[in-house]
Design a protein around this motif. Sequence first.
Motif, PDB file in Angstrom:
ATOM      1  N   MET A   1       0.839  -1.188   0.000  1.00 35.87           N
ATOM      2  CA  MET A   1       0.000   0.000   0.000  1.00 35.87           C
ATOM      3  C   MET A   1       0.881   1.248   0.000  1.00 35.87           C
ATOM      4  N   ALA A   2       0.408   2.286  -0.662  1.00 34.38           N
ATOM      5  CA  ALA A   2       1.148   3.541  -0.764  1.00 34.38           C
ATOM      6  C   ALA A   2       1.154   4.270   0.576  1.00 34.38           C
ATOM      7  N   ASP A   3       2.155   5.109   0.773  1.00 35.24           N
ATOM      8  CA  ASP A   3       2.277   5.904   1.990  1.00 35.24           C
ATOM      9  C   ASP A   3       1.420   7.158   1.843  1.00 35.24           C
ATOM     10  N   ILE A   4       0.226   7.109   2.397  1.00 33.75           N
ATOM     11  CA  ILE A   4      -0.754   8.182   2.266  1.00 33.75           C
ATOM     12  C   ILE A   4      -0.236   9.492   2.861  1.00 33.75           C
ATOM     13  N   ILE A  57     -12.244  10.770  -2.854  1.00 30.65           N
ATOM     14  CA  ILE A  57     -11.793   9.461  -3.336  1.00 30.65           C
ATOM     15  C   ILE A  57     -11.195   8.727  -2.142  1.00 30.65           C
ATOM     16  N   SER A  58     -11.520   7.466  -1.990  1.00 32.35           N
ATOM     17  CA  SER A  58     -10.961   6.667  -0.904  1.00 32.35           C
ATOM     18  C   SER A  58      -9.458   6.508  -1.075  1.00 32.35           C
ATOM     19  N   THR A  59      -8.729   6.633   0.032  1.00 36.19           N
ATOM     20  CA  THR A  59      -7.281   6.407  -0.033  1.00 36.19           C
ATOM     21  C   THR A  59      -6.974   4.945  -0.347  1.00 36.19           C
ATOM     22  N   GLY A  60      -7.956   4.071  -0.215  1.00 31.88           N
ATOM     23  CA  GLY A  60      -7.774   2.664  -0.565  1.00 31.88           C
ATOM     24  C   GLY A  60      -7.522   2.457  -2.050  1.00 31.88           C
ATOM     25  N   LEU A  61      -7.854   3.462  -2.866  1.00 33.20           N
ATOM     26  CA  LEU A  61      -7.616   3.374  -4.311  1.00 33.20           C
ATOM     27  C   LEU A  61      -6.220   3.838  -4.701  1.00 33.20           C
ATOM     28  N   VAL A  62      -5.464   4.382  -3.750  1.00 32.79           N
ATOM     29  CA  VAL A  62      -4.136   4.920  -4.062  1.00 32.79           C
ATOM     30  C   VAL A  62      -3.134   3.780  -4.247  1.00 32.79           C
ATOM     31  N   ASP A  64       0.091   4.548  -5.675  1.00 40.60           N
ATOM     32  CA  ASP A  64       1.436   5.093  -5.527  1.00 40.60           C
ATOM     33  C   ASP A  64       1.360   6.600  -5.343  1.00 40.60           C
ATOM     34  N   VAL A  65       2.299   7.131  -4.581  1.00 43.38           N
ATOM     35  CA  VAL A  65       2.454   8.572  -4.421  1.00 43.38           C
ATOM     36  C   VAL A  65       3.899   8.892  -4.766  1.00 43.38           C
ATOM     37  N   GLU A  66       4.070   9.712  -5.795  1.00 38.60           N
ATOM     38  CA  GLU A  66       5.418  10.080  -6.218  1.00 38.60           C
ATOM     39  C   GLU A  66       5.459  11.582  -6.460  1.00 38.60           C
ATOM     40  N   GLY A  67       6.113  12.298  -5.563  1.00 36.54           N
ATOM     41  CA  GLY A  67       6.202  13.755  -5.696  1.00 36.54           C
ATOM     42  C   GLY A  67       4.830  14.391  -5.643  1.00 36.54           C
ATOM     43  N   ASP A  68       4.479  15.091  -6.715  1.00 42.45           N
ATOM     44  CA  ASP A  68       3.195  15.790  -6.792  1.00 42.45           C
ATOM     45  C   ASP A  68       2.151  15.019  -7.585  1.00 42.45           C
ATOM     46  N   THR A  69       2.292  13.702  -7.629  1.00 45.42           N
ATOM     47  CA  THR A  69       1.347  12.874  -8.364  1.00 45.42           C
ATOM     48  C   THR A  69       0.870  11.717  -7.496  1.00 45.42           C
ATOM     49  N   VAL A  70      -0.448  11.548  -7.471  1.00 38.40           N
ATOM     50  CA  VAL A  70      -1.072  10.418  -6.779  1.00 38.40           C
ATOM     51  C   VAL A  70      -1.664   9.531  -7.857  1.00 38.40           C
ATOM     52  N   ARG A  71      -1.164   8.303  -7.971  1.00 37.58           N
ATOM     53  CA  ARG A  71      -1.664   7.372  -8.982  1.00 37.58           C
ATOM     54  C   ARG A  71      -2.620   6.397  -8.313  1.00 37.58           C
TER      55      ARG A  71
END
Length: 91
Positions: A1-4, A57-62, A64-71
């Motif tokens: 899971m991504a680091d929210i 949007i639920s954070t469960g859909l995240v 990846d987080v890279e810089g200024d982009t949430v995929r």
Amino acid sequence: MADISQIKEHAEVIGADGVHVGTVDKVEGDRIKLTKKDSGAEVEGADNPHAGHHHYISTGLVADVEGDTVRLSANADVAVTFEEEEGGQPL
């Protein structure tokens, strides 16, 4: 899971397909609050009659987080179907 905790204000939220879904206003609990300007954003294949107010949007859909982009883990046209209104009601 991504680091929210790495999600930044004004980061771009994109689907797994790279298509713009929204812009982060802030993270509230387990949801990402999107800016109002993106509530009316037209995503191909999405029908959005709830423009003009914040969507979440639920954070469960995240994925990846890279810089200024949430995929997200879902393509943009699917991800918008999971958006909620402020009280948690689906759109």
